[in-house]
Design an enzyme around this catalytic site. Structure first.
Site, PDB file in Angstrom:
ATOM      1  N   ARG A 167     106.922   2.612 -31.656  1.00 37.09           N
ATOM      2  CA  ARG A 167     107.768   1.706 -31.149  1.00 37.09           C
ATOM      3  C   ARG A 167     108.403   1.238 -31.451  1.00 37.09           C
ATOM      4  O   ARG A 167     108.759   1.355 -32.741  1.00 37.09           O
ATOM      5  CB  ARG A 167     106.389   0.998 -30.563  1.00 37.09           C
ATOM      6  CG  ARG A 167     105.234   1.327 -30.102  1.00 37.09           C
ATOM      7  CD  ARG A 167     104.800  -0.237 -29.027  1.00 37.09           C
ATOM      8  NE  ARG A 167     103.661  -0.004 -28.996  1.00 37.09           N
ATOM      9  CZ  ARG A 167     102.606   0.323 -29.089  1.00 37.09           C
ATOM     10  NH1 ARG A 167     102.018   0.078 -30.448  1.00 37.09           N
ATOM     11  NH2 ARG A 167     101.027  -0.082 -28.275  1.00 37.09           N
ATOM     12  N   LYS A 211     101.476  -3.619 -32.255  1.00 38.39           N
ATOM     13  CA  LYS A 211     101.140  -5.245 -30.706  1.00 38.39           C
ATOM     14  C   LYS A 211     100.000  -6.110 -31.279  1.00 38.39           C
ATOM     15  O   LYS A 211      98.883  -5.685 -31.784  1.00 38.39           O
ATOM     16  CB  LYS A 211     101.221  -4.472 -30.027  1.00 38.39           C
ATOM     17  CG  LYS A 211     102.769  -4.030 -28.918  1.00 38.39           C
ATOM     18  CD  LYS A 211     102.234  -3.564 -27.344  1.00 38.39           C
ATOM     19  CE  LYS A 211     103.367  -3.394 -26.702  1.00 38.39           C
ATOM     20  NZ  LYS A 211     102.740  -3.002 -25.537  1.00 38.39           N
ATOM     21  N   HIS A 213     111.139   5.318 -26.731  1.00 37.78           N
ATOM     22  CA  HIS A 213     109.582   5.388 -26.626  1.00 37.78           C
ATOM     23  C   HIS A 213     109.843   7.493 -25.647  1.00 37.78           C
ATOM     24  O   HIS A 213     108.313   7.226 -25.708  1.00 37.78           O
ATOM     25  CB  HIS A 213     109.257   4.576 -25.347  1.00 37.78           C
ATOM     26  CG  HIS A 213     108.083   5.079 -24.594  1.00 37.78           C
ATOM     27  ND1 HIS A 213     107.005   3.872 -25.142  1.00 37.78           N
ATOM     28  CD2 HIS A 213     107.021   4.947 -23.605  1.00 37.78           C
ATOM     29  CE1 HIS A 213     106.059   3.567 -24.710  1.00 37.78           C
ATOM     30  NE2 HIS A 213     106.074   4.428 -23.707  1.00 37.78           N
ATOM     31  N   ARG A 217     108.314   8.886 -29.337  1.00 40.33           N
ATOM     32  CA  ARG A 217     107.348   8.593 -29.105  1.00 40.33           C
ATOM     33  C   ARG A 217     106.107   9.437 -27.999  1.00 40.33           C
ATOM     34  O   ARG A 217     105.489  10.044 -28.789  1.00 40.33           O
ATOM     35  CB  ARG A 217     106.561   6.842 -28.367  1.00 40.33           C
ATOM     36  CG  ARG A 217     105.946   6.141 -28.539  1.00 40.33           C
ATOM     37  CD  ARG A 217     105.336   5.280 -28.615  1.00 40.33           C
ATOM     38  NE  ARG A 217     104.325   4.492 -28.159  1.00 40.33           N
ATOM     39  CZ  ARG A 217     103.178   4.060 -28.857  1.00 40.33           C
ATOM     40  NH1 ARG A 217     103.069   4.062 -29.819  1.00 40.33           N
ATOM     41  NH2 ARG A 217     102.533   3.779 -28.873  1.00 40.33           N
ATOM     42  N   HIS A 237      97.426   2.634 -28.861  1.00 40.62           N
ATOM     43  CA  HIS A 237      96.596   1.828 -27.900  1.00 40.62           C
ATOM     44  C   HIS A 237      95.830   1.739 -27.966  1.00 40.62           C
ATOM     45  O   HIS A 237      94.370   1.862 -28.491  1.00 40.62           O
ATOM     46  CB  HIS A 237      96.675   3.614 -26.753  1.00 40.62           C
ATOM     47  CG  HIS A 237      97.812   4.403 -26.170  1.00 40.62           C
ATOM     48  ND1 HIS A 237      97.891   5.672 -26.282  1.00 40.62           N
ATOM     49  CD2 HIS A 237      99.374   3.122 -26.361  1.00 40.62           C
ATOM     50  CE1 HIS A 237      99.309   5.445 -25.720  1.00 40.62           C
ATOM     51  NE2 HIS A 237     100.429   4.305 -26.036  1.00 40.62           N
ATOM     52  N   TYR A 284     100.435  10.868 -21.407  1.00 39.92           N
ATOM     53  CA  TYR A 284     101.052  11.001 -22.694  1.00 39.92           C
ATOM     54  C   TYR A 284     101.018  12.794 -22.307  1.00 39.92           C
ATOM     55  O   TYR A 284     100.781  14.275 -23.789  1.00 39.92           O
ATOM     56  CB  TYR A 284     100.915  10.870 -24.041  1.00 39.92           C
ATOM     57  CG  TYR A 284     102.130   9.953 -24.404  1.00 39.92           C
ATOM     58  CD1 TYR A 284     103.308   9.955 -23.477  1.00 39.92           C
ATOM     59  CD2 TYR A 284     101.336   8.752 -24.460  1.00 39.92           C
ATOM     60  CE1 TYR A 284     103.795   8.686 -23.486  1.00 39.92           C
ATOM     61  CE2 TYR A 284     101.415   7.762 -24.362  1.00 39.92           C
ATOM     62  CZ  TYR A 284     103.112   7.556 -24.391  1.00 39.92           C
ATOM     63  OH  TYR A 284     103.749   6.240 -24.007  1.00 39.92           O
TER      64      TYR A 284
END
Length: 257
Positions: A105, A131, A205, A208, A231, A240
């Protein structure tokens, strides 16, 4: 076991409150609640039926096209867009390699410091601050290693500040601040235009998504790609997975007249 009655739930808002949540998250939580009530009904622990059956689920939306991914030739063109004869070009070549070979990210790329390049079991890794403060360690691609070394050899800001940000602005290098996430976003768009890449909505993104799609198409395990991207849920990673949507596999190219 005693019973208690439950009333019908009129909306997802009354189940999860007014906090904004994605359709996929709401559907997943409703499915879990529905299974729980089915179990309680089977055990005669509740009466009155399953209240979740009356809740309208959000529509299942396709994510195809929402986050555009580049083709291989476009990714290669983007990687070669910065001028390697300048310090800015060397830095930006390294940034693009980190993004396209590791699927970071933009905030994660902006947070990288010199000390986040670490040896683990004899392999150079990137320590990524993801995150929620979660750390993950990604083996570094040889192209990214080569480009970072070329950049640092000229920049040399790591010699003065071993704990310095990995990617620094060309002005005010001694302030200790790294290139911002917005700055990284801007340079992606700038080099995409310079390379003649016309993909609507392309940003960090999108790179990514490109990295994840490419890894999956080259037989990377989807569970490992989930960890690689940071994730929390594999359903996000599956967005994806476009192996079934490759244009070259379309029946359009099987038609013969």
């Amino acid at each position: 076991m005693g019973q208690f009655s439950v009333g019908r739930t009129a909306s997802t808002g009354s189940v999860f409150g007014q906090r904004q949540q994605s359709g996929a998250t709401v559907r997943r939580k409703l499915a879990a609640l529905s299974s729980l009530f089915d179990h309680l009904l089977d055990a005669n622990a509740v009466a009155g039926g399953n209240p979740v059956h009356g809740v309208k689920r959000p529509k299942i939306e396709t994510n195809e096209g929402k986050t555009p991914a580049l083709g291989d030739y476009q990714a290669k063109a983007l990687l070669e867009a910065p001028d390697p004869a300048t310090l800015q070009g060397l830095r930006d070549r390294a940034i693009l390699a980190v993004l396209l070979y590791h699927g970071l990210r933009r905030e994660e790329a902006a947070r990288l410091s010199i000390q986040d390049m670490q040896e683990r079991r004899g392999i150079k890794h990137l320590r990524v601050h993801g995150k929620g403060g979660k750390l993950r360690y990604l083996p570094m691609h040889p192209v990214a290693i080569e480009r970072i070394h070329a950049y640092l050899e000229i920049s040399r800001h790591h010699m003065e500040q071993p704990a310095a940000p990995l990617f620094v602005p060309l002005r005010g290098k001694t302030t200790g601040s790294g290139l911002s996430a917005d700055g990284i976003y801007s340079l992606v768009g700038r080099y995409a235009r310079a390379a003649g890449i016309e993909v609507a909505g392309l940003g960090v993104h999108g790179l990514r998504a490109t990295a994840a799609t490419n890894a999956l198409e080259h037989e990377a395990d989807i569970a490992k790609v989930q960890q690689w991207l940071g994730h929390a849920n594999i359903s996000t990673t599956k967005i994806y997975d476009r192996r079934g949507l490759r244009p070259e596999d379309s029946p359009s190219f099987k038609v013969r007249y």
